[in-house]
Design a protein around this motif. Structure first.
Motif, mmCIF file in Angstrom:
data_model
loop_
_atom_site.group_PDB
_atom_site.id
_atom_site.type_symbol
_atom_site.label_atom_id
_atom_site.label_comp_id
_atom_site.label_asym_id
_atom_site.label_seq_id
_atom_site.Cartn_x
_atom_site.Cartn_y
_atom_site.Cartn_z
ATOM 1 N N LYS A 82 -0.095 0.673 -6.841
ATOM 2 C CA LYS A 82 -1.459 1.330 -6.768
ATOM 3 C C LYS A 82 -0.875 2.503 -6.141
ATOM 4 N N ALA A 83 0.299 3.065 -5.500
ATOM 5 C CA ALA A 83 0.765 3.770 -4.421
ATOM 6 C C ALA A 83 1.634 4.774 -5.288
ATOM 7 N N ASP A 84 1.877 5.749 -4.511
ATOM 8 C CA ASP A 84 2.473 6.712 -5.064
ATOM 9 C C ASP A 84 3.625 6.829 -3.723
ATOM 10 N N ARG A 85 4.825 8.146 -3.506
ATOM 11 C CA ARG A 85 5.845 8.494 -2.851
ATOM 12 C C ARG A 85 4.253 8.742 -1.627
ATOM 13 N N SER A 86 4.142 9.845 -2.200
ATOM 14 C CA SER A 86 2.556 11.046 -1.311
ATOM 15 C C SER A 86 1.907 9.419 -0.045
ATOM 16 N N TRP A 87 1.199 8.459 -1.105
ATOM 17 C CA TRP A 87 0.738 7.390 -0.441
ATOM 18 C C TRP A 87 1.670 6.442 1.102
ATOM 19 N N VAL A 88 3.040 6.601 0.520
ATOM 20 C CA VAL A 88 4.335 5.482 1.126
ATOM 21 C C VAL A 88 3.907 6.142 2.504
ATOM 22 N N ASP A 89 4.878 7.807 1.978
ATOM 23 C CA ASP A 89 4.719 8.970 3.592
ATOM 24 C C ASP A 89 4.030 8.555 4.484
ATOM 25 N N ASP A 90 2.532 8.833 3.808
ATOM 26 C CA ASP A 90 1.191 8.951 4.565
ATOM 27 C C ASP A 90 1.269 6.863 5.780
ATOM 28 N N TYR A 91 1.650 6.260 4.761
ATOM 29 C CA TYR A 91 1.726 4.918 5.248
ATOM 30 C C TYR A 91 2.627 4.684 6.769
ATOM 31 N N GLN A 92 3.795 5.057 6.515
ATOM 32 C CA GLN A 92 4.929 5.106 7.150
ATOM 33 C C GLN A 92 5.712 6.426 7.996
ATOM 34 N N LEU A 93 5.374 7.581 7.207
ATOM 35 C CA LEU A 93 5.551 8.802 7.732
ATOM 36 C C LEU A 93 4.764 9.409 8.836
ATOM 37 N N TYR A 94 3.075 9.101 8.772
ATOM 38 C CA TYR A 94 2.055 9.758 9.385
ATOM 39 C C TYR A 94 2.132 11.111 8.834
ATOM 40 N N LYS A 95 1.583 11.189 7.527
ATOM 41 C CA LYS A 95 2.115 12.442 7.145
ATOM 42 C C LYS A 95 0.413 12.799 6.891
#
Length: 436
Positions: free
Chosen positions: A221-234
Protein backbone atom coordinates in the motif's frame (compact mmCIF):
# COMPACT_ATOMS: atom_id res chain seq x y z
CA UNK A 1 16.62 -7.00 9.88
CA UNK A 2 18.38 -9.60 8.41
CA UNK A 3 17.50 -8.99 11.07
CA UNK A 4 18.11 -7.30 14.02
CA UNK A 5 19.36 -4.45 16.09
CA UNK A 6 21.91 -3.23 18.59
CA UNK A 7 20.87 -2.18 22.08
CA UNK A 8 20.87 1.57 22.42
CA UNK A 9 23.99 2.96 24.14
CA UNK A 10 24.95 6.38 25.40
CA UNK A 11 25.95 8.85 22.69
CA UNK A 12 29.42 10.29 23.23
CA UNK A 13 29.87 14.02 23.58
CA UNK A 14 31.13 16.09 20.67
CA UNK A 15 34.50 16.55 22.33
CA UNK A 16 34.94 12.79 22.65
CA UNK A 17 34.06 12.34 19.01
CA UNK A 18 36.67 14.91 18.04
CA UNK A 19 39.31 13.13 20.11
CA UNK A 20 38.38 9.80 18.56
CA UNK A 21 38.78 11.29 15.09
CA UNK A 22 42.28 12.53 15.98
CA UNK A 23 43.48 9.49 17.90
CA UNK A 24 46.79 7.83 17.18
CA UNK A 25 44.95 4.61 16.32
CA UNK A 26 43.38 6.28 13.29
CA UNK A 27 46.66 7.76 12.05
CA UNK A 28 49.40 5.22 12.66
CA UNK A 29 50.10 3.35 9.44
CA UNK A 30 46.51 3.73 8.25
CA UNK A 31 47.52 3.63 4.58
CA UNK A 32 49.96 0.76 4.83
CA UNK A 33 49.17 -2.44 2.93
CA UNK A 34 52.54 -4.04 3.62
CA UNK A 35 51.50 -6.86 5.88
CA UNK A 36 54.91 -8.41 6.50
CA UNK A 37 54.98 -9.62 10.08
CA UNK A 38 51.47 -8.31 10.76
CA UNK A 39 48.23 -10.07 11.68
CA UNK A 40 44.79 -8.84 10.62
CA UNK A 41 42.08 -9.76 13.14
CA UNK A 42 38.79 -10.38 11.37
CA UNK A 43 35.33 -11.20 12.74
CA UNK A 44 32.22 -12.29 10.89
CA UNK A 45 29.17 -14.40 11.63
CA UNK A 46 28.39 -16.07 8.29
CA UNK A 47 28.29 -19.87 8.15
CA UNK A 48 31.29 -21.49 6.54
CA UNK A 49 29.02 -23.15 3.93
CA UNK A 50 27.16 -19.94 3.08
CA UNK A 51 27.95 -17.96 -0.05
CA UNK A 52 29.61 -15.24 2.01
CA UNK A 53 31.52 -17.74 4.12
CA UNK A 54 32.94 -19.46 1.04
CA UNK A 55 33.78 -16.21 -0.74
CA UNK A 56 35.42 -14.62 2.27
CA UNK A 57 37.49 -17.73 3.00
CA UNK A 58 38.95 -17.37 -0.50
CA UNK A 59 39.40 -13.64 0.09
CA UNK A 60 41.47 -14.45 3.19
CA UNK A 61 43.71 -16.74 1.14
CA UNK A 62 44.15 -14.10 -1.56
CA UNK A 63 44.76 -11.37 0.99
CA UNK A 64 47.51 -13.31 2.75
CA UNK A 65 49.18 -14.04 -0.60
CA UNK A 66 48.99 -10.42 -1.79
CA UNK A 67 50.01 -8.64 1.42
CA UNK A 68 52.23 -11.07 3.30
CA UNK A 69 50.04 -10.61 6.37
CA UNK A 70 48.35 -13.35 8.32
CA UNK A 71 44.64 -13.32 9.10
CA UNK A 72 43.36 -14.27 12.52
CA UNK A 73 39.74 -15.11 11.78
CA UNK A 74 37.43 -15.37 14.75
CA UNK A 75 33.97 -16.73 14.02
CA UNK A 76 31.36 -14.92 16.09
CA UNK A 77 27.63 -15.37 16.36
CA UNK A 78 25.46 -12.43 15.39
CA UNK A 79 24.32 -12.18 19.00
CA UNK A 80 27.90 -12.07 20.31
CA UNK A 81 28.67 -9.09 18.11
CA UNK A 82 25.30 -7.44 18.65
CA UNK A 83 25.41 -7.54 22.42
CA UNK A 84 29.04 -6.52 22.95
CA UNK A 85 29.93 -4.23 20.04
CA UNK A 86 29.86 -0.90 21.87
CA UNK A 87 32.03 -2.20 24.70
CA UNK A 88 34.49 -4.19 22.60
CA UNK A 89 34.99 -1.56 19.91
CA UNK A 90 35.64 1.04 22.59
CA UNK A 91 38.53 -1.05 23.97
CA UNK A 92 41.93 -2.36 22.97
CA UNK A 93 40.27 -5.70 22.14
CA UNK A 94 38.69 -4.36 18.95
CA UNK A 95 39.37 -6.39 15.79
CA UNK A 96 40.82 -4.75 12.70
CA UNK A 97 37.73 -5.46 10.63
CA UNK A 98 34.35 -7.04 11.23
CA UNK A 99 31.02 -7.71 9.58
CA UNK A 100 28.34 -5.51 11.07
CA UNK A 101 24.66 -4.89 10.48
CA UNK A 102 23.68 -1.75 8.61
CA UNK A 103 21.06 0.85 9.48
CA UNK A 104 20.46 3.71 11.89
CA UNK A 105 20.07 1.45 14.90
CA UNK A 106 23.28 -0.47 14.30
CA UNK A 107 26.16 0.88 12.18
CA UNK A 108 24.68 4.37 12.40
CA UNK A 109 24.65 4.22 16.18
CA UNK A 110 28.29 3.11 16.36
CA UNK A 111 29.32 5.76 13.84
CA UNK A 112 27.62 8.46 15.93
CA UNK A 113 29.52 7.18 18.97
CA UNK A 114 32.85 7.61 17.20
CA UNK A 115 33.57 3.88 17.26
CA UNK A 116 33.90 3.34 13.48
CA UNK A 117 36.54 4.64 11.09
CA UNK A 118 35.51 7.17 8.45
CA UNK A 119 36.20 5.40 5.14
CA UNK A 120 35.78 8.34 2.75
CA UNK A 121 39.45 8.34 1.72
CA UNK A 122 39.49 4.58 1.19
CA UNK A 123 36.33 4.74 -0.93
CA UNK A 124 38.01 7.34 -3.15
CA UNK A 125 41.28 5.40 -3.27
CA UNK A 126 39.70 2.08 -4.28
CA UNK A 127 36.68 3.39 -6.22
CA UNK A 128 34.10 1.40 -4.27
CA UNK A 129 31.48 4.07 -4.90
CA UNK A 130 31.71 3.31 -8.62
CA UNK A 131 30.96 -0.37 -7.98
CA UNK A 132 27.89 0.18 -5.81
CA UNK A 133 24.52 1.31 -7.18
CA UNK A 134 23.33 4.51 -5.52
CA UNK A 135 20.48 2.72 -3.73
CA UNK A 136 23.02 0.35 -2.16
CA UNK A 137 25.13 3.24 -0.88
CA UNK A 138 22.33 4.51 1.38
CA UNK A 139 23.19 2.16 4.22
CA UNK A 140 26.94 2.75 3.97
CA UNK A 141 26.74 6.49 4.76
CA UNK A 142 25.74 8.15 8.03
CA UNK A 143 25.51 11.71 9.26
CA UNK A 144 26.69 12.92 12.67
CA UNK A 145 23.48 11.65 14.28
CA UNK A 146 23.92 8.21 12.78
CA UNK A 147 21.09 8.60 10.27
CA UNK A 148 21.73 6.75 7.04
CA UNK A 149 21.69 8.12 3.52
CA UNK A 150 24.07 11.07 3.79
CA UNK A 151 27.34 12.04 5.39
CA UNK A 152 30.47 9.90 5.36
CA UNK A 153 31.15 6.28 4.53
CA UNK A 154 31.42 4.07 7.62
CA UNK A 155 31.05 0.68 5.97
CA UNK A 156 31.24 -1.12 2.66
CA UNK A 157 28.82 -3.87 1.61
CA UNK A 158 29.95 -6.43 -0.95
CA UNK A 159 26.70 -8.33 -1.29
CA UNK A 160 23.04 -7.48 -1.47
CA UNK A 161 20.01 -9.03 0.15
CA UNK A 162 16.27 -8.92 -0.17
CA UNK A 163 13.17 -10.79 0.90
CA UNK A 164 11.21 -12.96 -1.49
CA UNK A 165 8.82 -15.90 -1.56
CA UNK A 166 10.33 -19.39 -1.41
CA UNK A 167 7.92 -22.10 -2.46
CA UNK A 168 7.79 -25.88 -2.52
CA UNK A 169 7.08 -26.79 -6.14
CA UNK A 170 6.04 -30.33 -5.25
CA UNK A 171 3.42 -29.15 -2.75
CA UNK A 172 2.11 -26.56 -5.21
CA UNK A 173 1.70 -29.32 -7.80
CA UNK A 174 0.15 -31.78 -5.32
CA UNK A 175 -2.57 -29.32 -4.29
CA UNK A 176 -3.08 -27.80 -7.73
CA UNK A 177 -1.82 -24.34 -6.80
CA UNK A 178 -0.40 -22.09 -9.50
CA UNK A 179 2.38 -19.61 -8.85
CA UNK A 180 0.49 -16.37 -8.13
CA UNK A 181 1.14 -13.27 -10.17
CA UNK A 182 -1.11 -10.85 -8.25
CA UNK A 183 -1.82 -10.19 -4.60
CA UNK A 184 -5.34 -11.61 -4.90
CA UNK A 185 -3.95 -14.77 -6.49
CA UNK A 186 -1.47 -15.08 -3.63
CA UNK A 187 -4.25 -14.88 -1.04
CA UNK A 188 -6.29 -17.40 -3.06
CA UNK A 189 -3.30 -19.77 -3.01
CA UNK A 190 -3.08 -19.46 0.78
CA UNK A 191 -6.77 -20.25 1.04
CA UNK A 192 -6.47 -23.29 -1.21
CA UNK A 193 -3.79 -24.77 1.01
CA UNK A 194 -5.77 -23.97 4.15
CA UNK A 195 -8.88 -25.63 2.67
CA UNK A 196 -6.78 -28.77 2.18
CA UNK A 197 -5.73 -28.74 5.82
CA UNK A 198 -2.24 -27.38 5.11
CA UNK A 199 -0.88 -24.34 6.95
CA UNK A 200 0.68 -22.47 4.02
CA UNK A 201 3.19 -20.13 5.66
CA UNK A 202 6.24 -21.21 7.62
CA UNK A 203 6.50 -18.41 10.16
CA UNK A 204 8.32 -17.11 13.21
CA UNK A 205 7.01 -14.31 15.42
CA UNK A 206 9.76 -14.60 18.03
CA UNK A 207 12.28 -13.44 15.42
CA UNK A 208 12.37 -11.60 12.12
CA UNK A 209 10.33 -13.54 9.50
CA UNK A 210 6.86 -12.40 10.59
CA UNK A 211 8.07 -8.83 10.93
CA UNK A 212 9.32 -8.94 7.36
CA UNK A 213 5.95 -10.23 6.13
CA UNK A 214 4.18 -7.51 8.12
CA UNK A 215 6.37 -4.86 6.48
CA UNK A 216 5.87 -6.37 3.03
CA UNK A 217 2.12 -6.12 3.50
CA UNK A 218 2.52 -2.44 4.37
CA UNK A 219 4.62 -1.98 1.25
CA UNK A 220 1.78 -3.24 -0.95
CA UNK A 221 0.00 0.00 0.00
CA UNK A 222 3.06 2.24 0.15
CA UNK A 223 5.17 4.41 -2.12
CA UNK A 224 8.76 5.66 -1.86
CA UNK A 225 7.66 8.77 0.04
CA UNK A 226 6.13 6.60 2.77
CA UNK A 227 9.33 4.53 3.01
CA UNK A 228 11.38 7.71 3.34
CA UNK A 229 9.11 8.90 6.14
CA UNK A 230 9.32 5.55 7.96
CA UNK A 231 13.03 4.91 7.48
CA UNK A 232 14.64 8.35 7.11
CA UNK A 233 12.28 10.47 9.26
CA UNK A 234 11.37 12.77 6.38
CA UNK A 235 7.76 13.01 7.53
CA UNK A 236 5.33 11.82 10.18
CA UNK A 237 4.31 8.16 10.03
CA UNK A 238 0.57 7.59 10.45
CA UNK A 239 0.08 4.35 12.37
CA UNK A 240 -3.64 4.50 11.62
CA UNK A 241 -2.98 5.01 7.90
CA UNK A 242 -3.71 2.49 5.14
CA UNK A 243 -0.18 1.06 5.02
CA UNK A 244 0.29 -0.05 8.61
CA UNK A 245 -3.38 -0.72 9.28
CA UNK A 246 -3.45 -3.09 6.32
CA UNK A 247 -0.29 -4.86 7.50
CA UNK A 248 -1.42 -5.53 11.06
CA UNK A 249 -5.03 -6.30 10.20
CA UNK A 250 -3.93 -8.74 7.49
CA UNK A 251 -1.59 -10.65 9.83
CA UNK A 252 -4.46 -10.93 12.31
CA UNK A 253 -6.80 -12.13 9.55
CA UNK A 254 -4.30 -14.69 8.24
CA UNK A 255 -3.83 -16.17 11.70
CA UNK A 256 -7.59 -16.53 12.12
CA UNK A 257 -7.91 -18.15 8.69
CA UNK A 258 -5.13 -20.64 9.40
CA UNK A 259 -2.63 -19.25 6.93
CA UNK A 260 -0.25 -18.63 9.86
CA UNK A 261 -0.01 -21.02 12.79
CA UNK A 262 -0.63 -19.66 16.28
CA UNK A 263 2.38 -21.73 17.32
CA UNK A 264 4.56 -19.31 15.38
CA UNK A 265 4.30 -16.93 18.34
CA UNK A 266 7.10 -18.84 20.06
CA UNK A 267 9.10 -19.95 17.03
CA UNK A 268 12.43 -18.51 15.88
CA UNK A 269 13.69 -17.94 12.35
CA UNK A 270 15.67 -21.17 12.40
CA UNK A 271 12.50 -23.08 13.31
CA UNK A 272 10.61 -21.63 10.36
CA UNK A 273 13.48 -22.13 7.92
CA UNK A 274 14.18 -25.73 8.89
CA UNK A 275 10.47 -26.55 8.77
CA UNK A 276 10.41 -25.32 5.18
CA UNK A 277 13.55 -27.34 4.42
CA UNK A 278 11.79 -30.42 5.83
CA UNK A 279 8.85 -29.89 3.46
CA UNK A 280 6.30 -29.15 6.18
CA UNK A 281 5.11 -25.88 4.65
CA UNK A 282 4.65 -24.84 1.02
CA UNK A 283 5.72 -21.18 1.47
CA UNK A 284 8.42 -19.34 3.36
CA UNK A 285 8.73 -15.56 2.99
CA UNK A 286 12.22 -14.55 4.01
CA UNK A 287 15.59 -13.35 2.88
CA UNK A 288 18.04 -14.22 0.15
CA UNK A 289 20.52 -15.27 2.86
CA UNK A 290 18.61 -18.60 3.04
CA UNK A 291 19.17 -19.29 -0.65
CA UNK A 292 22.54 -21.00 -0.46
CA UNK A 293 21.47 -23.13 2.47
CA UNK A 294 18.33 -24.24 0.66
CA UNK A 295 20.43 -25.17 -2.35
CA UNK A 296 22.52 -27.55 -0.27
CA UNK A 297 19.95 -28.84 2.23
CA UNK A 298 16.72 -29.24 0.27
CA UNK A 299 17.17 -32.60 -1.43
CA UNK A 300 13.73 -34.25 -1.28
CA UNK A 301 11.68 -31.82 -3.36
CA UNK A 302 11.93 -29.09 -5.98
CA UNK A 303 11.69 -25.47 -4.91
CA UNK A 304 11.71 -22.02 -6.44
CA UNK A 305 11.26 -18.33 -5.70
CA UNK A 306 9.27 -15.31 -6.80
CA UNK A 307 8.94 -11.70 -5.69
CA UNK A 308 5.93 -10.90 -3.51
CA UNK A 309 2.98 -10.43 -5.89
CA UNK A 310 1.33 -7.05 -6.13
CA UNK A 311 4.19 -5.02 -4.69
CA UNK A 312 6.80 -2.89 -6.42
CA UNK A 313 8.92 -2.71 -3.28
CA UNK A 314 10.22 -5.37 -0.92
CA UNK A 315 12.33 -5.48 2.24
CA UNK A 316 15.99 -5.48 1.30
CA UNK A 317 19.19 -3.51 1.13
CA UNK A 318 22.84 -3.77 0.52
CA UNK A 319 24.09 -6.57 2.74
CA UNK A 320 25.76 -6.32 6.10
CA UNK A 321 28.95 -4.33 5.87
CA UNK A 322 32.62 -4.52 6.53
CA UNK A 323 33.42 -1.86 9.11
CA UNK A 324 36.79 -0.83 10.53
CA UNK A 325 36.80 0.04 14.24
CA UNK A 326 38.32 3.37 15.18
CA UNK A 327 40.64 1.42 17.51
CA UNK A 328 41.79 -0.98 14.78
CA UNK A 329 45.56 -1.45 14.68
CA UNK A 330 45.84 -2.28 10.94
CA UNK A 331 43.43 0.02 9.12
CA UNK A 332 45.27 0.03 5.81
CA UNK A 333 45.26 -3.77 5.71
CA UNK A 334 41.60 -3.84 6.67
CA UNK A 335 40.78 -1.59 3.72
CA UNK A 336 42.85 -3.80 1.42
CA UNK A 337 40.85 -6.83 2.56
CA UNK A 338 37.61 -5.02 1.77
CA UNK A 339 38.90 -4.27 -1.73
CA UNK A 340 39.71 -7.95 -2.31
CA UNK A 341 36.12 -8.88 -1.40
CA UNK A 342 34.99 -6.42 -4.10
CA UNK A 343 37.17 -8.04 -6.77
CA UNK A 344 35.70 -9.82 -9.81
CA UNK A 345 36.97 -13.17 -8.53
CA UNK A 346 35.38 -12.97 -5.08
CA UNK A 347 32.18 -11.39 -6.39
CA UNK A 348 31.75 -14.24 -8.90
CA UNK A 349 32.43 -16.84 -6.21
CA UNK A 350 29.81 -15.25 -3.99
CA UNK A 351 27.30 -15.15 -6.83
CA UNK A 352 27.80 -18.75 -7.91
CA UNK A 353 27.23 -20.03 -4.39
CA UNK A 354 23.82 -18.52 -3.75
CA UNK A 355 24.83 -15.00 -2.74
CA UNK A 356 23.83 -11.69 -4.30
CA UNK A 357 27.00 -9.91 -5.45
CA UNK A 358 26.95 -6.15 -5.86
CA UNK A 359 29.76 -5.88 -8.41
CA UNK A 360 29.94 -9.16 -10.34
CA UNK A 361 30.15 -9.42 -14.10
CA UNK A 362 27.02 -11.09 -15.47
CA UNK A 363 29.15 -13.40 -17.60
CA UNK A 364 30.90 -14.69 -14.47
CA UNK A 365 27.68 -16.10 -12.98
CA UNK A 366 27.19 -19.63 -14.30
CA UNK A 367 24.90 -21.29 -11.72
CA UNK A 368 21.31 -21.28 -13.00
CA UNK A 369 19.57 -20.88 -9.64
CA UNK A 370 21.98 -18.10 -8.74
CA UNK A 371 21.07 -16.32 -11.97
CA UNK A 372 17.41 -16.31 -10.85
CA UNK A 373 18.30 -14.99 -7.41
CA UNK A 374 20.39 -12.18 -8.84
CA UNK A 375 17.81 -11.38 -11.53
CA UNK A 376 15.11 -10.82 -8.88
CA UNK A 377 17.44 -8.51 -6.96
CA UNK A 378 18.27 -6.60 -10.12
CA UNK A 379 14.54 -6.24 -10.81
CA UNK A 380 14.06 -4.62 -7.43
CA UNK A 381 17.06 -2.30 -7.69
CA UNK A 382 16.06 -1.37 -11.25
CA UNK A 383 12.62 -0.27 -10.01
CA UNK A 384 13.92 1.51 -6.91
CA UNK A 385 12.23 -1.28 -4.99
CA UNK A 386 14.64 -1.76 -2.11
CA UNK A 387 12.72 -0.64 0.98
CA UNK A 388 15.10 -1.61 3.84
CA UNK A 389 13.76 -3.45 6.91
CA UNK A 390 10.98 -2.77 9.42
CA UNK A 391 13.15 -2.64 12.54
CA UNK A 392 15.76 -0.21 11.21
CA UNK A 393 14.31 3.12 12.37
CA UNK A 394 15.27 2.72 16.05
CA UNK A 395 17.69 0.62 18.09
CA UNK A 396 14.88 -0.98 20.10
CA UNK A 397 12.25 -1.53 17.42
CA UNK A 398 13.30 -5.08 16.48
CA UNK A 399 12.32 -6.45 19.89
CA UNK A 400 9.30 -4.17 20.11
CA UNK A 401 7.97 -5.26 16.72
CA UNK A 402 8.45 -8.94 17.52
CA UNK A 403 6.70 -8.50 20.87
CA UNK A 404 3.78 -6.68 19.25
CA UNK A 405 3.34 -9.34 16.59
CA UNK A 406 3.52 -12.09 19.20
CA UNK A 407 0.66 -10.39 21.04
CA UNK A 408 -1.25 -10.24 17.76
CA UNK A 409 -0.68 -13.91 16.95
CA UNK A 410 -1.60 -15.19 20.38
CA UNK A 411 -4.69 -12.97 20.48
CA UNK A 412 -3.81 -10.95 23.56
CA UNK A 413 -4.15 -7.67 21.61
CA UNK A 414 -6.17 -6.67 18.57
CA UNK A 415 -4.68 -4.90 15.53
CA UNK A 416 -5.62 -1.40 16.68
CA UNK A 417 -4.03 -1.91 20.10
CA UNK A 418 -0.88 -3.40 18.56
CA UNK A 419 -0.48 -0.49 16.15
CA UNK A 420 -1.09 2.04 18.92
CA UNK A 421 1.64 0.45 21.03
CA UNK A 422 4.09 0.07 18.14
CA UNK A 423 3.46 3.61 16.98
CA UNK A 424 4.27 5.01 20.40
CA UNK A 425 7.44 2.91 20.71
CA UNK A 426 8.54 3.81 17.19
CA UNK A 427 8.07 7.54 17.73
CA UNK A 428 9.85 7.51 21.09
CA UNK A 429 12.86 5.85 19.47
CA UNK A 430 12.90 8.22 16.49
CA UNK A 431 12.65 11.25 18.77
CA UNK A 432 15.71 10.08 20.73
CA UNK A 433 17.73 9.88 17.52
CA UNK A 434 16.52 13.09 15.88
CA UNK A 435 16.74 15.19 19.04
CA UNK A 436 20.07 13.95 20.34
Amino acid sequence: MRKRHLAFGAILAAGALLLAGCSSASDAGSDSTDGTGKTLTLWHYEGEDSAMGKAWAQAITDFEKETGAKVKFEAKSFEQIRSTASQVLNSNEAPDILEYNKGNATAGLLASQGLLTNLDDAVKKYGWDKKLASSLQTTAKYDDKGIMGSGSWYGVPNYGEYVEVYYNKDMFAKYGVEVPKTYDEFVAALQKFADAGVTPLAESAAEYPLGQLWYQLALTKADRSWVDDYQLYKGKVDWKGPELSHATETIDDWVKKGYISKDSSGLKAEDAGTAFIAGKYPIFFSGSWWYGRFQSEITKYQWGTFLFPGAKMSPGSAGNMWVVPENAKNKGLAEKFIDITMSDKIQALLGNNGGVPVAAKTSDITDEKSKDLIANFNTLTGEDGIAFYPDWPTPTFYDQLNAGLQELVNGSKDPAAVNKELGSEYQDGVDQIVNQ
